[in-house]
Motif scaffolding. Structure first.
Motif, PDB file in Angstrom:
ATOM      1  N   THR A   2       0.140  48.587  41.466  1.00 48.58           N
ATOM      2  CA  THR A   2      -0.694  49.754  42.016  1.00 48.58           C
ATOM      3  C   THR A   2      -1.181  50.695  41.034  1.00 48.58           C
ATOM      4  O   THR A   2      -0.800  50.409  39.674  1.00 48.58           O
ATOM      5  CB  THR A   2       0.369  50.495  42.918  1.00 48.58           C
ATOM      6  N   LEU A   3      -2.007  51.664  41.390  1.00 48.06           N
ATOM      7  CA  LEU A   3      -2.419  52.419  40.409  1.00 48.06           C
ATOM      8  C   LEU A   3      -1.368  53.397  39.761  1.00 48.06           C
ATOM      9  O   LEU A   3      -1.043  53.579  38.522  1.00 48.06           O
ATOM     10  CB  LEU A   3      -3.370  53.651  41.125  1.00 48.06           C
ATOM     11  N   ARG A   4      -0.173  53.848  40.580  1.00 49.35           N
ATOM     12  CA  ARG A   4       1.122  54.405  40.080  1.00 49.35           C
ATOM     13  C   ARG A   4       1.525  53.402  39.067  1.00 49.35           C
ATOM     14  O   ARG A   4       2.172  54.214  38.076  1.00 49.35           O
ATOM     15  CB  ARG A   4       1.830  54.778  41.184  1.00 49.35           C
ATOM     16  N   GLY A   5       1.935  52.195  39.215  1.00 48.74           N
ATOM     17  CA  GLY A   5       2.209  51.269  38.494  1.00 48.74           C
ATOM     18  C   GLY A   5       1.645  51.255  37.182  1.00 48.74           C
ATOM     19  O   GLY A   5       2.358  51.266  35.953  1.00 48.74           O
ATOM     20  N   TRP A   6       0.335  51.216  37.088  1.00 50.67           N
ATOM     21  CA  TRP A   6      -0.281  51.191  35.824  1.00 50.67           C
ATOM     22  C   TRP A   6      -0.304  52.407  35.069  1.00 50.67           C
ATOM     23  O   TRP A   6      -0.103  52.373  33.917  1.00 50.67           O
ATOM     24  CB  TRP A   6      -2.046  50.977  36.079  1.00 50.67           C
ATOM     25  N   ALA A   7      -0.168  53.427  35.772  1.00 47.55           N
ATOM     26  CA  ALA A   7       0.052  54.819  35.109  1.00 47.55           C
ATOM     27  C   ALA A   7       1.206  54.919  34.487  1.00 47.55           C
ATOM     28  O   ALA A   7       1.431  55.352  33.278  1.00 47.55           O
ATOM     29  CB  ALA A   7      -0.112  55.898  36.161  1.00 47.55           C
ATOM     30  N   TRP A   8       2.320  54.255  35.201  1.00 51.27           N
ATOM     31  CA  TRP A   8       3.694  54.371  34.528  1.00 51.27           C
ATOM     32  C   TRP A   8       3.765  53.495  33.191  1.00 51.27           C
ATOM     33  O   TRP A   8       4.259  53.692  32.211  1.00 51.27           O
ATOM     34  CB  TRP A   8       4.867  54.306  35.380  1.00 51.27           C
ATOM     35  N   GLU A   9       2.795  52.611  33.442  1.00 50.09           N
ATOM     36  CA  GLU A   9       3.011  51.141  32.365  1.00 50.09           C
ATOM     37  C   GLU A   9       2.557  51.969  30.991  1.00 50.09           C
ATOM     38  O   GLU A   9       3.036  51.838  29.687  1.00 50.09           O
ATOM     39  CB  GLU A   9       2.097  50.268  32.803  1.00 50.09           C
ATOM     40  N   PHE A  10       1.409  52.773  31.137  1.00 45.92           N
ATOM     41  CA  PHE A  10       0.583  53.402  30.023  1.00 45.92           C
ATOM     42  C   PHE A  10       1.328  54.583  29.463  1.00 45.92           C
ATOM     43  O   PHE A  10       1.749  54.627  28.277  1.00 45.92           O
ATOM     44  CB  PHE A  10      -0.857  53.829  30.482  1.00 45.92           C
ATOM     45  N   LEU A  11       2.037  55.300  30.431  1.00 47.04           N
ATOM     46  CA  LEU A  11       2.672  56.538  30.130  1.00 47.04           C
ATOM     47  C   LEU A  11       4.140  55.894  29.438  1.00 47.04           C
ATOM     48  O   LEU A  11       4.654  56.532  28.068  1.00 47.04           O
ATOM     49  CB  LEU A  11       3.326  57.177  31.244  1.00 47.04           C
ATOM     50  N   ARG A  12       4.780  54.971  29.772  1.00 47.70           N
ATOM     51  CA  ARG A  12       5.986  54.479  29.039  1.00 47.70           C
ATOM     52  C   ARG A  12       5.900  53.842  27.690  1.00 47.70           C
ATOM     53  O   ARG A  12       6.816  54.148  26.814  1.00 47.70           O
ATOM     54  CB  ARG A  12       6.953  53.586  29.928  1.00 47.70           C
ATOM     55  N   ARG A  13       4.507  53.485  27.453  1.00 47.12           N
ATOM     56  CA  ARG A  13       4.209  52.937  26.184  1.00 47.12           C
ATOM     57  C   ARG A  13       3.858  54.000  25.175  1.00 47.12           C
ATOM     58  O   ARG A  13       3.507  53.486  23.986  1.00 47.12           O
ATOM     59  CB  ARG A  13       3.179  51.667  26.233  1.00 47.12           C
ATOM     60  N   ASN A  14       3.597  54.979  25.603  1.00 51.04           N
ATOM     61  CA  ASN A  14       3.145  56.259  24.563  1.00 51.04           C
ATOM     62  C   ASN A  14       4.117  56.838  23.950  1.00 51.04           C
ATOM     63  O   ASN A  14       5.072  57.117  24.229  1.00 51.04           O
ATOM     64  CB  ASN A  14       2.467  57.344  25.698  1.00 51.04           C
ATOM     65  N   PRO A  15       3.978  56.889  22.542  1.00 51.38           N
ATOM     66  CA  PRO A  15       5.000  57.149  21.659  1.00 51.38           C
ATOM     67  C   PRO A  15       5.332  58.605  21.644  1.00 51.38           C
ATOM     68  O   PRO A  15       6.371  59.073  21.492  1.00 51.38           O
ATOM     69  CB  PRO A  15       4.315  56.775  20.195  1.00 51.38           C
ATOM     70  N   ALA A  16       4.290  59.258  22.183  1.00 50.15           N
ATOM     71  CA  ALA A  16       4.659  60.826  22.259  1.00 50.15           C
ATOM     72  C   ALA A  16       5.541  61.056  23.535  1.00 50.15           C
ATOM     73  O   ALA A  16       6.415  61.888  23.271  1.00 50.15           O
ATOM     74  CB  ALA A  16       3.336  61.653  22.542  1.00 50.15           C
ATOM     75  N   PHE A  17       5.323  60.418  24.595  1.00 54.28           N
ATOM     76  CA  PHE A  17       5.948  60.526  25.944  1.00 54.28           C
ATOM     77  C   PHE A  17       7.589  59.820  25.247  1.00 54.28           C
ATOM     78  O   PHE A  17       8.419  60.542  25.942  1.00 54.28           O
ATOM     79  CB  PHE A  17       5.428  59.714  26.898  1.00 54.28           C
ATOM     80  N   GLN A  18       7.425  58.784  24.834  1.00 51.98           N
ATOM     81  CA  GLN A  18       8.844  58.325  24.372  1.00 51.98           C
ATOM     82  C   GLN A  18       9.576  59.445  23.404  1.00 51.98           C
ATOM     83  O   GLN A  18      10.909  59.511  23.719  1.00 51.98           O
ATOM     84  CB  GLN A  18       8.680  57.004  23.618  1.00 51.98           C
ATOM     85  N   ARG A  19       9.008  60.085  22.614  1.00 49.95           N
ATOM     86  CA  ARG A  19       9.709  60.944  21.808  1.00 49.95           C
ATOM     87  C   ARG A  19      10.040  62.307  22.623  1.00 49.95           C
ATOM     88  O   ARG A  19      11.397  62.662  22.693  1.00 49.95           O
ATOM     89  CB  ARG A  19       8.825  61.470  20.784  1.00 49.95           C
ATOM     90  N   ASP A  20       9.412  62.593  23.527  1.00 51.22           N
ATOM     91  CA  ASP A  20       9.608  63.615  24.402  1.00 51.22           C
ATOM     92  C   ASP A  20      10.714  63.318  25.471  1.00 51.22           C
ATOM     93  O   ASP A  20      11.703  64.042  25.818  1.00 51.22           O
ATOM     94  CB  ASP A  20       8.525  64.161  25.338  1.00 51.22           C
TER      95      ASP A  20
END
Length: 54
Positions: A2-20
Motif C-alpha cells: 500500500t501507499l502507507r507501506g511504501w511511505a513507512w519503508e522510505f521513512l524507516r530507511r531515512n538516516p535523519a528519521f533514524q537519528r530522531d
C-alpha cells in the motif's frame, strides 16, 4: 504494498528519521510493562515526520 507501506519503508530507511527516532526512544517511558498492548510515552518530537507518541 500500500501507499502507507511504501511511505513507512522510505521513512524507516531515512538516516535523519533514524537519528530522531533513537533520541525519542531514549526518552520514552513504557507505561505498561508486560501488558498485551504496549503503551509508550515520550517527550521526543517526531511530529515533523508525521509520527506522534500518545
Amino acid at each position: 504494498m500500500t501507499l502507507r507501506g511504501w511511505a513507512w519503508e522510505f521513512l524507516r530507511r531515512n538516516p535523519a528519521f533514524q537519528r530522531d527516532l533513537l533520541a525519542a526512544l531514549q526518552e520514552a517511558n513504557n507505561l505498561s510493562p508486560g501488558a498485551l498492548i504496549e503503551v509508550i510515552a515520550s517527550d521526543g518530537d517526531l511530529s515533523r515526520w508525521g509520527v506522534l507518541f500518545r
